[in-house]
Design a protein around this motif. Structure first.
Motif, short mmCIF file in Angstrom:
data_model
loop_
_atom_site.label_atom_id
_atom_site.label_comp_id
_atom_site.label_asym_id
_atom_site.label_seq_id
_atom_site.Cartn_x
_atom_site.Cartn_y
_atom_site.Cartn_z
N ASP A 168 1.37 -6.76 8.97
CA ASP A 168 0.99 -7.39 10.23
C ASP A 168 -0.13 -8.41 10.03
OD1 ASP A 168 2.88 -5.93 11.57
OD2 ASP A 168 1.47 -4.45 12.39
N VAL A 169 -1.10 -8.05 9.19
CA VAL A 169 -2.21 -8.98 8.91
C VAL A 169 -1.71 -10.22 8.17
CG1 VAL A 169 -4.34 -9.27 7.57
CG2 VAL A 169 -4.00 -7.21 8.95
N LEU A 170 -0.90 -10.02 7.15
CA LEU A 170 -0.47 -11.13 6.30
C LEU A 170 0.57 -12.02 6.97
CD1 LEU A 170 -0.41 -9.29 2.86
CD2 LEU A 170 -2.00 -11.06 3.61
N ALA A 171 1.34 -11.46 7.91
CA ALA A 171 2.34 -12.26 8.61
C ALA A 171 1.69 -13.43 9.34
CB ALA A 171 3.13 -11.40 9.58
N LYS A 172 0.47 -13.26 9.80
CA LYS A 172 -0.24 -14.32 10.51
C LYS A 172 -0.58 -15.48 9.58
CE LYS A 172 -2.28 -10.81 13.53
NZ LYS A 172 -3.54 -10.13 13.93
N HIS A 173 -0.49 -15.24 8.28
CA HIS A 173 -0.83 -16.27 7.30
C HIS A 173 0.39 -16.72 6.50
CE1 HIS A 173 -5.11 -15.62 8.12
NE2 HIS A 173 -4.84 -14.33 8.11
N ASP A 174 1.57 -16.49 7.07
CA ASP A 174 2.83 -17.01 6.52
C ASP A 174 3.27 -16.29 5.24
OD1 ASP A 174 4.84 -18.77 7.31
OD2 ASP A 174 4.32 -20.22 5.76
N TYR A 175 2.95 -15.00 5.14
CA TYR A 175 3.43 -14.21 4.01
C TYR A 175 4.66 -13.41 4.40
CZ TYR A 175 -0.93 -15.00 1.40
OH TYR A 175 -1.97 -15.56 0.73
N VAL A 176 5.49 -13.13 3.41
CA VAL A 176 6.65 -12.26 3.57
C VAL A 176 6.54 -11.14 2.55
CG1 VAL A 176 9.16 -12.09 3.30
CG2 VAL A 176 8.17 -14.06 4.47
N LYS A 177 6.80 -9.92 2.99
CA LYS A 177 6.82 -8.80 2.05
C LYS A 177 8.11 -8.84 1.25
CE LYS A 177 8.16 -4.64 2.63
NZ LYS A 177 8.43 -3.28 3.14
N ILE A 178 7.99 -8.97 -0.06
CA ILE A 178 9.16 -9.01 -0.93
C ILE A 178 9.70 -7.61 -1.14
CG2 ILE A 178 10.05 -9.73 -3.17
CD1 ILE A 178 9.13 -12.02 -1.33
N HIS A 179 8.81 -6.68 -1.44
CA HIS A 179 9.27 -5.30 -1.62
C HIS A 179 8.09 -4.35 -1.66
CE1 HIS A 179 12.60 -2.61 -2.19
NE2 HIS A 179 12.00 -2.01 -3.20
N THR A 180 8.37 -3.08 -1.35
CA THR A 180 7.42 -1.98 -1.50
C THR A 180 8.10 -0.88 -2.29
OG1 THR A 180 6.25 -2.42 0.58
CG2 THR A 180 6.12 -0.19 -0.28
N VAL A 181 7.37 -0.27 -3.22
CA VAL A 181 7.89 0.87 -3.96
C VAL A 181 6.85 1.99 -3.89
CG1 VAL A 181 6.99 -0.04 -6.16
CG2 VAL A 181 8.82 1.66 -6.18
N ARG A 182 7.34 3.22 -3.76
CA ARG A 182 6.43 4.35 -3.57
C ARG A 182 6.84 5.54 -4.42
NH1 ARG A 182 4.39 6.95 2.23
NH2 ARG A 182 3.12 8.61 1.30
N LEU A 183 5.85 6.22 -4.98
CA LEU A 183 6.04 7.50 -5.66
C LEU A 183 5.01 8.46 -5.07
CD1 LEU A 183 7.18 9.36 -7.92
CD2 LEU A 183 5.43 8.37 -9.44
N VAL A 184 5.46 9.33 -4.17
CA VAL A 184 4.59 10.26 -3.44
C VAL A 184 3.43 9.47 -2.82
CG1 VAL A 184 3.42 12.50 -3.52
CG2 VAL A 184 5.30 12.03 -5.11
N GLY A 185 2.21 9.59 -3.34
CA GLY A 185 1.08 8.88 -2.74
C GLY A 185 0.73 7.57 -3.41
N ILE A 186 1.52 7.15 -4.41
CA ILE A 186 1.26 5.89 -5.12
C ILE A 186 2.14 4.81 -4.52
CG2 ILE A 186 1.16 4.77 -7.38
CD1 ILE A 186 1.20 7.61 -8.62
N LEU A 187 1.54 3.74 -4.01
CA LEU A 187 2.25 2.76 -3.21
C LEU A 187 1.92 1.36 -3.70
CD1 LEU A 187 3.98 2.54 -0.49
CD2 LEU A 187 1.77 2.17 0.64
#
Length: 425
Positions: free
Chosen positions: A67-86
């Motif tokens: 939400d913060v970065l969208a205001k600055h024209d960013y797009v999330k390419i991907h997220t990967v998670r392992l339990v609590g590691i993000l």
């Protein structure tokens, strides 16, 4: 060969299961001018109910940063998670067509590889002619466990593999950024807790850094061989009493939260290390000491990086002039000779202000039937009522890889409220 200079901003933070702070505070953690931003978190809340909810929607941390970065024209390419590691990777929209071959991987190292409470997650991608790998890790904790941390590193680099030819391992990439709660401490036979706190209070960090386990491990080639780090000018980032600026004297303070990097130059015979200064320039390395919700301080680094330049072949779109509700819509794309159509290629429809590659509102598979007078052009029929909300949209040609990437983007078109009609802007 032309070289492009781009900027990348990396952030690591062990958040000890707390919820994200307000957006204005998150904004202060980020550099909204960078071309790329990668955020690595550790100890994100990972109770079963949280993991189920995050799989259905999106975890609160990623959603807040997005939400913060969208205001600055960013797009999330991907997220990967392992339990609590993000790990989440963002890019400016202007770079979307230059990011290809995105892949993720993970390694469990907790309890001899059975648990995911410790380990690493990674995102690799190509940008134009260069390959980049981002690794976020949480290694074994505690004093006297240096050998465990070294073993964790070797387990990660030997187990994480990718499908890209000649770049199957983390360390095969042109650029590797490795960050997270590496958990390296000060040599166990060096300073006591009170001595460390006293030296830090005097801002006398040099004697402490000379006893830093990570520095010694790199210089002795026991692990992270060839990696470099920007100069540390900030106080140890662990362990603080939450909601204070005081160290918790139950643990010896240490620089557990780190950002290091390594560069390579491809040759026909083997990978040969090149000088870091040729490809990576450190622009800043800091801890954000004003954040007190965790017993760790967030750490960020800013880099200018050189990548192999040039233009990539892209799929082009004919203008989308009209699409009336109740009829089949038409989209025509043309593929360059370097891109072969696949039955797994598809068209995604996004709102103009989309902030994640995963938030398309509709999609349709690409068909193999080409137009009779344009052999590399294909007409795709879009089912009626695929888009029901008026507004401005774009269409994107998506690859069949997972995670996917964009190979072509249309111009913006509009869905009219009264007739649900697409009009080219």
């Amino acid at each position: 060969m032309t070289m492009d200079v781009l900027s990348i901003y990396l952030l690591t933070w062990n958040v000890v299961t707390v919820e994200p702070p307000p957006s204005d505070q998150l904004q202060s953690l980020l550099d909204s001018n960078a071309d790329f931003i990668a955020i690595g978190l550790q100890e994100v809340k990972s109770q079963p109910q949280n993991l189920i909810a995050d799989n259905l929607y999106e975890d609160s941390w990623t959603n807040s940063f997005r939400d913060v970065l969208a205001k600055h024209d960013y797009v999330k390419i991907h997220t990967v998670r392992l339990v609590g590691i993000l790990l989440s990777f963002f890019a400016k929209k202007q770079h979307l067509l230059s990011i290809r071959n995105v892949e993720t991987s993970y390694t469990r190292t907790g309890f001899n590889g059975l648990w995911g409470n410790k380990g690493a997650v990674s995102i690799r991608f190509n940008f134009k002619g260069s390959s980049v790998c981002l690794v976020n890790c949480h290694l074994s904790p505690h004093d006297k466990k240096l050998s465990n941390r070294i073993a964790d590193y070797h387990s990660i680099i030997n187990s994480q593999t990718f499908h890209k030819e000649k770049i199957s391992l983390v360390i095969d990439h042109d650029l590797v950024f490795w960050f997270g709660d590496l958990n390296f401490r000060l040599d166990v036979d060096s300073f006591s807790t009170s001595e460390i706190v006293n030296l830090v209070s005097q801002n006398d960090l040099k004697p402490l850094l000379e006893k830093d386990e990570l520095n010694e491990t790199i210089s002795s080639n026991k692990a992270f061989s060839g990696f470099s780090e920007c100069k540390i000018n900030f106080k140890p980032t662990y362990k603080f009493i939450p909601d204070s600026q005081e160290y918790d004297k139950k643990r010896r303070p240490a620089w557990t939260d780190r950002i290091i990097y390594k560069t390579f130059e491809n040759s026909s015979e083997k990978q040969t290390q090149r000088k870091d200064s040729d490809q990576v320039l450190c622009k800043g390395y800091q801890s954000h000491s004003n954040f007190t919700v965790s017993d760790h301080k967030p750490v960020s680094a800013q880099f200018d990086i050189q990548v192999k330049g040039g233009l990539l072949d892209v799929v082009t779109f004919d203008p989308i002039k009209s699409w009336v509700d109740g009829t089949v819509g038409k989209i025509v794309v043309t593929l360059p000779s370097s891109i072969e159509i696949s039955s797994w290629h598809w068209i995604a429809i996004y709102r103009e202000e989309f902030s994640s590659l995963g938030e398309y509102v509709s999609y349709v598979w690409v068909t193999r039937q080409s137009l009779p007078d344009r052999s590399r052009s294909y007409e795709i029929n879009v089912p009626e009522k695929s888009v029901r909300i008026p507004g401005k949209y774009i269409a994107a040609y998506m690859s069949d890889t997972h995670p996917y990437h964009i190979m072509g983007i249309s111009s913006v078109f509009e869905v009219d409220e009264s007739h649900l009609e697409y009009r080219e802007l």
